[in-house]
Enzyme design. Structure first.
Site, PDB file in Angstrom:
ATOM      1  N   LYS A  48      -0.927  -9.760  10.052  1.00 38.73           N
ATOM      2  CA  LYS A  48      -2.096 -10.341  10.705  1.00 38.73           C
ATOM      3  C   LYS A  48      -1.684 -11.331  11.782  1.00 38.73           C
ATOM      4  CE  LYS A  48      -5.474 -11.609   7.977  1.00 38.73           C
ATOM      5  NZ  LYS A  48      -6.636 -10.732   8.223  1.00 38.73           N
ATOM      6  N   ARG A 118      -6.604 -17.692   6.045  1.00 43.70           N
ATOM      7  CA  ARG A 118      -6.456 -16.325   5.532  1.00 43.70           C
ATOM      8  C   ARG A 118      -4.985 -16.017   5.275  1.00 43.70           C
ATOM      9  NH1 ARG A 118     -11.094 -13.092   7.528  1.00 43.70           N
ATOM     10  NH2 ARG A 118     -12.262 -14.282   9.066  1.00 43.70           N
ATOM     11  N   GLY A 127      -7.753  -7.334   0.798  1.00 45.50           N
ATOM     12  CA  GLY A 127      -8.540  -7.907  -0.277  1.00 45.50           C
ATOM     13  C   GLY A 127      -7.755  -8.422  -1.462  1.00 45.50           C
ATOM     14  N   MET A 129      -5.390 -10.860  -1.580  1.00 41.43           N
ATOM     15  CA  MET A 129      -5.136 -12.300  -1.598  1.00 41.43           C
ATOM     16  C   MET A 129      -6.384 -13.039  -1.133  1.00 41.43           C
ATOM     17  SD  MET A 129      -1.157 -12.434  -0.376  1.00 41.43           S
ATOM     18  CE  MET A 129      -1.326 -11.215   0.919  1.00 41.43           C
ATOM     19  N   ARG A 374      -4.933  -4.097  12.998  1.00 40.39           N
ATOM     20  CA  ARG A 374      -3.791  -3.652  12.209  1.00 40.39           C
ATOM     21  C   ARG A 374      -3.837  -2.129  12.143  1.00 40.39           C
ATOM     22  NH1 ARG A 374      -6.041  -5.939   6.418  1.00 40.39           N
ATOM     23  NH2 ARG A 374      -7.900  -4.633   6.287  1.00 40.39           N
ATOM     24  N   HIS A 490     -14.613  -2.793   0.244  1.00 48.37           N
ATOM     25  CA  HIS A 490     -13.373  -2.855  -0.537  1.00 48.37           C
ATOM     26  C   HIS A 490     -13.107  -1.531  -1.246  1.00 48.37           C
ATOM     27  CE1 HIS A 490     -11.147  -3.658  -4.318  1.00 48.37           C
ATOM     28  NE2 HIS A 490     -10.382  -4.371  -3.528  1.00 48.37           N
ATOM     29  N   ARG A 596      13.530  27.842 -16.004  1.00 47.92           N
ATOM     30  CA  ARG A 596      13.894  27.450 -17.372  1.00 47.92           C
ATOM     31  C   ARG A 596      13.493  28.577 -18.324  1.00 47.92           C
ATOM     32  NH1 ARG A 596      11.055  22.039 -15.333  1.00 47.92           N
ATOM     33  NH2 ARG A 596       9.825  23.743 -14.480  1.00 47.92           N
ATOM     34  N   ARG A 652      18.432  29.364 -15.323  1.00 45.51           N
ATOM     35  CA  ARG A 652      19.201  28.625 -16.318  1.00 45.51           C
ATOM     36  C   ARG A 652      19.201  29.395 -17.634  1.00 45.51           C
ATOM     37  NH1 ARG A 652      17.232  22.687 -17.840  1.00 45.51           N
ATOM     38  NH2 ARG A 652      15.684  23.803 -19.099  1.00 45.51           N
ATOM     39  N   GLU A 780      24.694  17.434 -15.949  1.00 44.32           N
ATOM     40  CA  GLU A 780      23.683  16.556 -16.536  1.00 44.32           C
ATOM     41  C   GLU A 780      24.267  15.631 -17.594  1.00 44.32           C
ATOM     42  OE1 GLU A 780      20.716  19.173 -18.354  1.00 44.32           O
ATOM     43  OE2 GLU A 780      22.213  20.771 -18.380  1.00 44.32           O
ATOM     44  N   SER A 799      24.280  22.251  -9.869  1.00 48.12           N
ATOM     45  CA  SER A 799      22.927  21.718  -9.742  1.00 48.12           C
ATOM     46  C   SER A 799      22.842  20.496 -10.652  1.00 48.12           C
ATOM     47  CB  SER A 799      21.882  22.759 -10.164  1.00 48.12           C
ATOM     48  OG  SER A 799      20.578  22.225 -10.020  1.00 48.12           O
ATOM     49  N   GLY A 801      21.295  17.991 -12.854  1.00 44.70           N
ATOM     50  CA  GLY A 801      20.069  17.821 -13.644  1.00 44.70           C
ATOM     51  C   GLY A 801      19.840  16.343 -13.876  1.00 44.70           C
ATOM     52  N   THR A 802      19.211  15.696 -12.905  1.00 40.59           N
ATOM     53  CA  THR A 802      19.147  14.230 -12.927  1.00 40.59           C
ATOM     54  C   THR A 802      18.208  13.675 -13.991  1.00 40.59           C
ATOM     55  OG1 THR A 802      17.545  14.353 -11.115  1.00 40.59           O
ATOM     56  CG2 THR A 802      19.852  13.931 -10.534  1.00 40.59           C
ATOM     57  N   ASN A 803      17.310  14.513 -14.542  1.00 37.14           N
ATOM     58  CA  ASN A 803      16.482  14.016 -15.649  1.00 37.14           C
ATOM     59  C   ASN A 803      17.372  13.665 -16.847  1.00 37.14           C
ATOM     60  OD1 ASN A 803      14.294  14.585 -14.044  1.00 37.14           O
ATOM     61  ND2 ASN A 803      13.735  16.465 -15.103  1.00 37.14           N
ATOM     62  N   ASP A 804      18.168  14.649 -17.316  1.00 42.84           N
ATOM     63  CA  ASP A 804      19.046  14.394 -18.461  1.00 42.84           C
ATOM     64  C   ASP A 804      20.211  13.487 -18.086  1.00 42.84           C
ATOM     65  OD1 ASP A 804      17.566  15.701 -20.307  1.00 42.84           O
ATOM     66  OD2 ASP A 804      18.861  17.450 -20.515  1.00 42.84           O
ATOM     67  N   CYS A 866      18.076  19.562  -9.462  1.00 46.90           N
ATOM     68  CA  CYS A 866      16.898  20.254  -9.975  1.00 46.90           C
ATOM     69  C   CYS A 866      16.061  19.376 -10.899  1.00 46.90           C
ATOM     70  CB  CYS A 866      17.279  21.553 -10.676  1.00 46.90           C
ATOM     71  SG  CYS A 866      18.391  21.316 -12.081  1.00 46.90           S
ATOM     72  N   TYR A 886      20.607  21.327  -1.156  1.00 45.01           N
ATOM     73  CA  TYR A 886      19.185  21.540  -1.425  1.00 45.01           C
ATOM     74  C   TYR A 886      18.708  20.602  -2.525  1.00 45.01           C
ATOM     75  CZ  TYR A 886      20.380  24.078  -5.735  1.00 45.01           C
ATOM     76  OH  TYR A 886      20.851  24.407  -6.982  1.00 45.01           O
TER      77      TYR A 886
END
Length: 914
Positions: A48, A118, A127, A129, A374, A490, A596, A652, A780, A799, A801-804, A866, A886
């Protein structure tokens, strides 16, 4: 006008507080035609303050004022909520300067300078603050304001507003106490509207308000303007850490360390009679992106009346007035000269900032003042159209257009809309405040809405009007419905920013919070009943209406084609059903990065056959069960290959935590026993032997292939036979990638690879067709990442396996982390949920190390990811940086990944050329 021209026009002035005297500059002043700041100083002045300085430098009519920098906020919190010793002197000097420009003086009982106080953070937080208007009024200066304006009613209206706002924000008096007193007075006078009250009425209200303060706060309302000013400054800085601001920052990834600036500005008044007004406008439609002035205003009102939804405002343009179907006088018709002037400023600001602007303005007795500009909040659909249109208009280039759309916001485009053929029982019509449609249970309490939604319930939050305190419930709701408010209220602004459908100003609804119901057309709807809202049409509809998914065409296709030309990363999808595979193709996936196979077995005859295989005592028993699964698997793979039509498909091998497949109930065990011709008692005993204390780290993944290699045989045969059939039916070669899961050593992969090669040779001997395939593994486990250089020579691809990998690296179960993980993020122990955005310092370091070691050992290896991190923009940027080939994510996140990958490539290009 360009930024360069604006800089040339900026009138240099001596700093009020020269650096030579050894003081930190905490305050930056601005007024029409001159400014100490600029739009490039958002980090210091907040959005602002920086834009007020820029508008002033451009010569727009901006009320004079000054900005207390974000560094004051940082100091404030670092020093026990105290201020720098030299700040007061700088504020006094800046106030005197504002007074000279405005022709008034702060604390002057005859010509008092009134100011607004303000917030203004670096990122827009509408809205969230606090704000205080009309500061400087007291029992003495209100009389001077009445004399000088010639309007006693106006003066006392301003004073009662100030008492209410200051007491709520600074003194902690509940807002409803003032509202209740005002409503009681109106009822006793037989009035429905605030505008019907006289000067004497407002004088009485002010006295009542002061009595409320005395009772609730335990002290008199402050009469000293300087005490008022510092109380307001302290309150606005303190609001940076209020609950709604904290929630908003969490939702929008805004760092707490940024702090907020405070802007103090001479007041101008939109409530000085019929020739005064206040409004909010966008240079283009923020819901659709259409190039049209879009906004609302109120005659004889102050700014909070428009945004708070206290009164339903009127449209700015004649075209919007006609389109609304209501008889409302537009600003264009009521004040044509003011409208023309405002239109000129809005065009100028959009050209200058090269983006859609969200502007606030006030008309004081026929004089237009610009209070704010803005970059406007917008829906994803609008963002796409704005980016493409502005590129075509030459305002921005294609590269910048790509960066103008937030990848995560594309999820909005996948929100359902109402089926055009569906019947609608329309209960009420309001304003189409935010597009899309939603179905859910009616809930009136925001806290309850947040709680129910966290438990998976679909909620429509119904409010008379929303306030910033409702942010948690709004975030959890499927859609938002209000009885009051306009297109810039708002509820509308926040809903558009969140991508939530919203209908505002549905005035036919009579909402009763105490009864937890609303009534419309004589019919009562209570909490828990289901309704549908159409935020594109402004309709409230009884019951649940059939939905449909929108088509991604037009500007979406154009922008994505530009993005695809820039990105390096390929984007694949996680898909194992024909429906998911088709969705992936529709959204632009370049193959399947994870199919899977265990997900293909959870229904009907299949799960019985899988259970037979798992519970079999010997190899022969397993082979009999696998023979039943072979034709099912072959058909599954054939459909995937045909849909992908030559694109790579990564399959897999079976990776089931056994507890997900083991029979537990008597009926399940009986079904398997019947299929196997076995004793149910013996099968129950066998199932008990196979149960595990920690199945996620148990007998799964490649371990199944090591112990039961016949499973690999069946799956490899199904893959190769399906590939041959699909290739013959489509005329396209099939690109097969076979992936061994949960490997931690090269020997495991070598065992699987040899088994797959044997089956490929067998199928070739039987059919005369040599399958073309690649074998790789999922990384993984931390050990696999550390040993990537040893494993890579045996792999055609990795590949990650970033979850595990996240679970095994952090020692956190994704399914059990809900009770503490949010607290870790809130306390700053983690920058983000590591299952949403990759932990770059820990998990990311393992991924980077694995990539480097794999490429060193096997330069031709293909590297991908993956896990669901493949659809998270921040994680995609990281994967692009470390050189992945990828990413693969769920089908409906493919567009997000495509755009994020392009932005990552462009960001790196910008860094390299800086």
């Amino acid at each position: 006008m360009t930024a360069k021209t604006a800089k040339a026009r900026r009138v240099p002035r001596p700093p009020l507080f020269p650096d030579e005297i050894g003081m930190t500059k905490w305050v930056y002043s601005f007024s029409a035609g001159r400014s100490e700041g600029s739009a490039s100083m958002k980090d210091l002045l907040g959005g602002k303050g920086a834009n007020l300085a820029e508008m002033a430098a451009l010569g727009l009519p901006v009320p004079p004022g000054f900005t207390l920098t974000t560094e004051v906020c940082v100091y404030f919190y670092a020093n026990g909520k105290t201020f720098p010793a030299d700040l007061a002197g700088q504020v006094d000097a800046a106030l005197a300067d504002v007074g000279r420009v405005a022709g008034h003086a702060f604390e002057d009982p005859r010509q008092p300078l009134l100011v607004s106080v303000r917030s203004g953070a670096r990122a827009s937080m509408p809205g969230m603050m606090d704000t205080v208007l009309n500061l400087g009024l007291n029992d003495e200066t209100v009389e001077a304001l009445a004399r000088n304006s010639g309007d006693e009613r106006f003066a006392w209206d301003c004073y009662r507003r100030f008492i209410e706002m200051y007491s709520s924000v600074v003194l902690g008096v509940e807002h409803h106490e003032f509202e209740d007193a005002l409503e009681q007075l109106k009822e006793s006078r037989g009035f429905a509207l605030d505008t019907q009250l006289t000067a004497d009425d407002w004088r009485k209200v002010a006295a009542q308000y002061k009595a409320i303060v005395e009772k609730s706060a335990g002290k008199s309302f402050p009469q000293d303007p300087r005490e008022q000013l510092w109380g307001a400054i302290r309150a606005v800085f303190s609001s940076w850490m209020n609950n709604r601001a904290i929630v908003y920052r969490s939702l929008h990834n805004i760092p707490e360390s940024w702090g907020t600036a405070v802007n103090i500005q001479a007041m101008v008044f939109g409530n000085m009679g019929a020739q005064s007004a206040t409004g909010v406008a966008f240079t283009r439609n923020p819901s659709t992106g259409v190039r049209e002035l879009y906004g609302e205003y109120l005659i004889n009102a102050q700014g909070e009346d428009v945004v708070a939804g206290i009164r339903t405002p009127q449209p700015i343009t004649q075209s919007a007035s006609h389109a609304s179907g209501f008889e409302k006088v537009s600003l264009e018709a009521a004040m044509p000269a003011i409208f023309a002037e405002f239109k000129g400023y809005s065009d100028k600001l959009e050209r200058h900032f090269r983006d859609m602007q969200d502007m606030e303005f006030t008309v004081e007795r026929g004089k237009l003042w610009m209070l704010q500009t803005r970059a406007g909040k917008r829906t994803a659909r609008a963002a796409l159209k704005l980016a493409v249109d502005m590129a075509r208009e030459g305002l921005i280039g294609k590269d910048e257009a790509i960066t103008r759309v937030e990848p995560q916001s594309l999820e909005q485009l996948l929100h359902p809309t109402i089926d055009p053929a569906a019947k609608r029982h329309i209960l009420a019509t309001g304003l189409p405040a935010s597009p899309g449609a939603a179905v859910g249970e009616i809930v009136f309490d925001p806290e309850e809405a947040a709680k129910l939604s966290s438990n998976g319930r679909k909620i429509i939050l119904v409010r008379i009007e929303t306030s910033p305190e409702d942010i948690g419930g709004m975030h959890g709701a499927e859609g938002i419905l209000t009885a009051r408010g306009g297109m810039t209220s708002h509820a509308a602004v926040v809903a558009r920013g969140m991508g939530k459908p919203c209908v505002t100003g549905a005035g036919a609804l009579r909402i009763d919070y105490e009864d937890q119901s609303f009534t419309v057309a004589g019919k009562r709807f209570g909490k828990g009943e289901r309704i549908t809202i159409d935020g594109s049409a402004g309709q409230v509809i009884a019951g649940e209406v059939k939905m449909q998914r929108p088509e991604l065409t037009g500007e979406f296709a154009v922008l994505m084609s530009w993005a695809d030309q820039k990105r390096r990363l390929k984007i694949r999808a996680n898909a194992e059903t024909p429906a998911d595979a088709r969705a992936a193709r529709r959204f632009g996936a370049e193959g399947i990065g994870l199919a899977r196979t265990e997900h293909m077995f959870f229904e009907g005859e299949r799960i019985v056959a899988v259970r037979e295989m798992i519970l079999a005592d010997d190899t022969e028993g397993r082979r009999l069960a696998l023979a039943k699964l072979l034709p099912m698997q072959r058909e599954d793979f054939k459909q995937l290959f045909e849909i992908m039509s030559g694109l790579p498909v990564t399959i897999r091998l079976l990776d089931p935590p056994l507890h997900e497949f083991l029979p537990h109930s008597d009926s399940e065990i009986g079904a398997v026993a019947k299929a196997m011709g076995a004793d149910p008692v013996k099968l129950r005993r066998r199932a008990a032997q196979l149960s595990e204390f920690n199945p996620m780290l148990g007998f799964r993944g490649v371990r199944l292939a090591v112990i039961f290699p016949e499973i690999v045989d069946m799956q490899a045969r199904a893959i190769f036979e399906a590939a041959i059939e699909a290739s013959l039916s489509t005329g396209e070669p099939v690109d097969i990638e076979i992936m061994a899961p949960l490997v931690f050593a090269r020997a495991e992969l070598d065992l699987v690879k040899a088994r797959v090669a044997e089956m490929a040779k067998l199928v070739e001997d039987e059919t005369g067709i040599r399958p073309n395939y690649h074998v790789g593994t999922m990384i993984e486990l931390p050990r696999a990442a550390l040993r990537a250089g040893d494993i890579a020579p045996s792999a055609d691809f990795f590949s990650f396996g970033t979850n595990d990998l996240t679970q095994t690296t952090l020692g956190i179960s994704r399914d059990d982390s809900g009770s503490f993980l949010n607290a870790y993020v809130e306390k700053g122990l983690l920058p983000a949920d590591p299952f949403v955005t990759i932990d770059q310092e820990g998990v990311g370091e393992l991924v980077r190390l694995g990539c480097d070691r794999a490429r060193a050992a096997n330069p031709t290896i293909t590297l991908g990811v993956c896990g669901e991190h493949g659809g998270d923009p921040a994680s995609v940027a990281f994967f692009d940086q470390i050189g992945f080939d990828y990413v693969s994510c769920s089908p409906f996140r493919v567009p997000i990944a495509r755009l994020a990958a392009a932005q990552a490539a462009l960001g790196e290009k910008a860094v390299s050329t800086a």
